[in-house]
Scaffold this motif. Sequence first.
Motif, short mmCIF file in Angstrom:
data_model
loop_
_atom_site.label_atom_id
_atom_site.label_comp_id
_atom_site.label_asym_id
_atom_site.label_seq_id
_atom_site.Cartn_x
_atom_site.Cartn_y
_atom_site.Cartn_z
N ASP A 157 -7.87 -11.38 3.05
CA ASP A 157 -8.90 -11.22 4.06
C ASP A 157 -10.03 -12.22 3.90
O ASP A 157 -10.15 -12.91 2.89
CB ASP A 157 -9.50 -9.80 4.00
CG ASP A 157 -8.62 -8.79 4.71
OD1 ASP A 157 -8.88 -7.60 4.56
OD2 ASP A 157 -7.69 -9.20 5.42
N ARG B 220 -11.95 -6.81 9.44
CA ARG B 220 -11.41 -6.91 8.09
C ARG B 220 -12.35 -7.77 7.26
O ARG B 220 -12.86 -8.78 7.76
CB ARG B 220 -10.03 -7.56 8.07
CG ARG B 220 -8.94 -6.81 8.80
CD ARG B 220 -7.63 -7.59 8.80
NE ARG B 220 -6.58 -6.86 9.48
CZ ARG B 220 -5.78 -5.96 8.91
NH1 ARG B 220 -5.93 -5.70 7.62
NH2 ARG B 220 -4.87 -5.33 9.60
N TYR C 217 -2.31 -3.50 5.78
CA TYR C 217 -3.17 -4.22 4.84
C TYR C 217 -2.78 -5.68 4.78
O TYR C 217 -1.59 -6.02 4.72
CB TYR C 217 -3.04 -3.59 3.44
CG TYR C 217 -3.85 -4.30 2.38
CD1 TYR C 217 -5.23 -4.43 2.50
CD2 TYR C 217 -3.22 -4.84 1.26
CE1 TYR C 217 -5.97 -5.07 1.52
CE2 TYR C 217 -3.96 -5.47 0.27
CZ TYR C 217 -5.33 -5.59 0.41
OH TYR C 217 -6.07 -6.23 -0.55
N TRP D 127 -10.90 -2.34 6.10
CA TRP D 127 -10.22 -2.72 7.34
C TRP D 127 -9.98 -1.47 8.17
O TRP D 127 -9.80 -0.38 7.66
CB TRP D 127 -8.93 -3.49 7.05
CG TRP D 127 -7.76 -2.72 6.51
CD1 TRP D 127 -6.67 -2.26 7.19
CD2 TRP D 127 -7.54 -2.32 5.13
NE1 TRP D 127 -5.80 -1.62 6.34
CE2 TRP D 127 -6.30 -1.64 5.09
CE3 TRP D 127 -8.27 -2.48 3.95
CZ2 TRP D 127 -5.79 -1.12 3.90
CZ3 TRP D 127 -7.76 -1.97 2.77
CH2 TRP D 127 -6.53 -1.31 2.75
N ARG E 211 -8.17 -11.56 12.65
CA ARG E 211 -8.61 -10.86 11.45
C ARG E 211 -9.92 -10.09 11.69
O ARG E 211 -10.67 -9.86 10.76
CB ARG E 211 -8.79 -11.84 10.28
CG ARG E 211 -7.50 -12.52 9.83
CD ARG E 211 -6.52 -11.53 9.25
NE ARG E 211 -5.30 -12.17 8.76
CZ ARG E 211 -4.20 -12.32 9.49
NH1 ARG E 211 -4.15 -11.88 10.74
NH2 ARG E 211 -3.14 -12.91 8.97
#
Length: 328
Positions: free
Chosen positions: A79, A187, A75, A117, A184
């Motif tokens: 984000d 996500r 995690y 995610w 990223r």
Amino acid sequence: MTENEGPKHKRDLTRRKVVVTGAGAVAAVGVAGGLAAGAFAGETGKGKKTPTPKASGSAGVCYTLTSETTEGPYYIDADKLRQDITEDKEGIPLTLSLRVIDNETCRPIVNAAVDIWHCDALGLYSGYESLSTGGGGGDAPSGAPTDGASGTPTGEPPTDAPSGAPSGGTGGGGVHEEPTDDKRYLRGTWKTDRQGRVTFKTVFPGWYRGRTVHIHTKVHVDGTWTDAGYEGGTTCHTGQFFLDEESVLLSATVEPYSTSTTERTTLTEDTIYDQSGTAGGLLKLKYNKKNIAKGVIGSITMGVDPDATNDGTGTSTTASASASATAS
């Protein structure tokens, strides 16, 4: 790396900030509710009445509380604020239509921040590519599932908390890992509208050793939406979404999933999914069974306790319970 999503890591969830990136992102925050309601038009027709969940057998509860699960090691707390999280990742298009409601009143949870995610088609997590090496094969795709995707895993299923990981992974366990790269993809975070709905556009996730195909999620409430993103509040739900075996087997016939040589844990063998169907996070999927490559729509209503705080270990505490503990 192993994604042993055990109850070892507790995180401070009283402070949350989502970083807005990209042109027009600041403007997007101000109209997030309206955009979420109208995003990906055609999924919910205009004028259709939102179905109300029927009462369950428990007095004072109108909807089953959705299962809490562990957060896992991958995690990332900051984000991107966006609905389309695909970036340049290949895979079967997947639209997630989510609704968040108070499980006691069935009222929608408005202006909540919802995170999702998941790994890509070959088992890689953005931010952790050096830890999650994925399951891609080096040879040309065969166009058919490998033995590991046939519905019967080639290895022994985990007997306790999952210790498996993408093929070739090292370390990790259930403890949160710090990101090893700045990627990223797959996500994102978005805001629920006045009906408690939020929609994401992504790709059908792949699999890796020790876990069935899944998507992670968090629901944050009582924070503040600002020009910079979302700040403060608490996390009232940490969970995972799951995809049925039929859809996974069909996905395994499509590139790049068909190139995977990784052992696959089935839905019934996964140690995180509690086998309770929708209450456990099992998505309702719609797709053309003759051509799943065209895309999948997944939907689910999450019944949450907005007064609870979930620390990502699979358990939660309520405000009243915390007060009692403090008093004693």
